[in-house]
Design a protein around this motif. Structure first.
Motif, PDB file in Angstrom:
ATOM      1  N   LYS A 107      11.167  71.596  19.520  1.00 42.93           N
ATOM      2  CA  LYS A 107      11.768  72.374  18.556  1.00 42.93           C
ATOM      3  C   LYS A 107      13.183  72.601  17.777  1.00 42.93           C
ATOM      4  O   LYS A 107      13.251  72.146  17.407  1.00 42.93           O
ATOM      5  N   GLN A 108      13.643  72.612  20.074  1.00 43.47           N
ATOM      6  CA  GLN A 108      15.168  72.343  19.444  1.00 43.47           C
ATOM      7  C   GLN A 108      15.490  71.319  19.006  1.00 43.47           C
ATOM      8  O   GLN A 108      16.925  71.545  18.008  1.00 43.47           O
TER       9      GLN A 108
ATOM     10  N   ASP B 261      17.354  70.818  14.286  1.00 47.55           N
ATOM     11  CA  ASP B 261      19.011  71.232  14.695  1.00 47.55           C
ATOM     12  C   ASP B 261      19.951  70.404  14.799  1.00 47.55           C
ATOM     13  O   ASP B 261      20.853  70.660  14.369  1.00 47.55           O
TER      14      ASP B 261
ATOM     15  N   LYS C  48      27.823  75.285  14.860  1.00 49.62           N
ATOM     16  CA  LYS C  48      26.440  75.417  15.908  1.00 49.62           C
ATOM     17  C   LYS C  48      26.969  76.266  16.905  1.00 49.62           C
ATOM     18  O   LYS C  48      28.105  75.916  17.542  1.00 49.62           O
TER      19      LYS C  48
ATOM     20  N   TYR D  76      22.835  68.483  22.136  1.00 49.86           N
ATOM     21  CA  TYR D  76      21.713  69.314  23.335  1.00 49.86           C
ATOM     22  C   TYR D  76      21.352  69.051  24.277  1.00 49.86           C
ATOM     23  O   TYR D  76      22.076  67.694  24.772  1.00 49.86           O
TER      24      TYR D  76
ATOM     25  N   MET E 259      16.855  71.795  27.417  1.00 43.52           N
ATOM     26  CA  MET E 259      16.465  71.637  26.197  1.00 43.52           C
ATOM     27  C   MET E 259      14.881  70.323  25.923  1.00 43.52           C
ATOM     28  O   MET E 259      14.138  70.828  25.676  1.00 43.52           O
TER      29      MET E 259
END
Length: 293
Positions: free
Chosen positions: A134-135, A138, A202, A207, A211
């Motif tokens: 899910k991360q 973004d 951010k 990323y 993660m």
């Protein structure tokens, strides 16, 4: 690992001077085979054939270009759903893109053709979500590639409406890029500007491998806790049987005028219950098939 460094033209400097801040920009390309993914990566780097020269490559490829003092790193991943490819091996190789973009990519470009939604697009979306978690949402922009010289407003609106099931997953962050247009400077300028704006907003600008590890653990947990198909069907049929028996007994009671003997109750309940059981099971199977289609 071989990294190609390109010379920068005056045209590149004019386009990108106001778009890119200092520091490295790391981009990972993701998508199905044949969607223009590798071509887009080459356009970003100023050499549209840098990734397409080896179309059969099943490995991640990393290239960079220094633009106005800033390194732009592009990692091209293997295309999804190629014939004869092992899907699990491809996904494992795609995961290695995070290592190629160490300490992590600032942006994922999820590349698809600018066409109506299809099951393949939804499959690619699911694979992306399962792989990166899910991360990753973004850090992702959906880029729809097209070769049309002109796109009329009606076609644009109708196609985007169809693609909302995809773009909604990424807060409507998308960009339509004409990969055939010879004057791609303004498109590239705008796309890089969107990436720059997104990374600047951010707290964690890229990323990370952590993660990715969390995404792997979450997927493993879902697989371990998800009931097996045969267990789901057994539970479903058990529920249908119980409902059929209950309704069958009630029907037997009313059919017998409120006087339900063990014999009539068992007989009527069995018949009505079996009919109801078969009917509910049939409707349930149809519903499951429709949902999975």
């Amino acid at each position: 690992e071989v990294i190609t460094v390109f010379e920068v033209s005056d045209h590149d400097r004019l386009i990108l001077t106001d778009v890119l801040p200092t520091g490295e920009l790391r981009i990972v390309l993701y998508g199905q085979s044949g969607q223009g993914k590798s071509t887009l990566g080459g356009i970003i780097l100023g050499n549209r054939e840098i990734f397409t020269s080896d179309k059969d490559s099943k490995k991640c490829r990393k290239e960079r270009k220094t633009i106005t003092g800033r390194d732009v790193v592009v990692v091209d991943t293997p295309g999804l759903f190629k014939v004869d490819d092992d899907g699990e091996e491809v996904v494992e190789e795609i995961k290695r893109s995070i290592k190629h973009a160490e300490p992590g990519p600032h942006v994922f470009l999820f590349v698809e053709r600018f066409k109506e939604i299809s099951q393949e697009k939804l499959d690619a979306l699911k694979t992306f979500q399962d792989t990166f978690g899910k991360q990753a949402v973004d850090y992702t922009i959906v880029v729809f590639t097209t070769k049309r010289k002109e796109i009329d407003a009606a076609f644009m609106q109708e196609t985007l409406k169809s693609l909302r099931r995809l773009t909604d997953q990424f807060q409507q962050r998308y960009f339509v890029f004409n990969i055939r247009d010879e004057q791609q400077g303004s498109q590239l300028d705008e796309l890089l500007g969107i990436m720059n704006k997104m990374t600047g907003e951010k707290c964690q600008p890229f990323y990370t491998s952590k993660m990715l590890q969390e995404a792997e653990e979450a997927l493993k947990t879902r697989k371990e806790t998800k009931p097996k198909p045969e267990e789901e069907w057994r539970s479903f049929y058990d529920r249908c049987g119980l409902i059929g028996m209950a309704v069958g007994c009630a029907a037997g009671y009313f059919i017998c005028g409120g006087e339900l003997t063990p014999t009539t109750g068992a007989g009527v309940g069995a018949v009505v219950g079996m009919m109801l059981f078969v009917g509910i099971a049939f409707l349930g199977v149809l519903a499951k098939i429709k949902l999975q289609a």
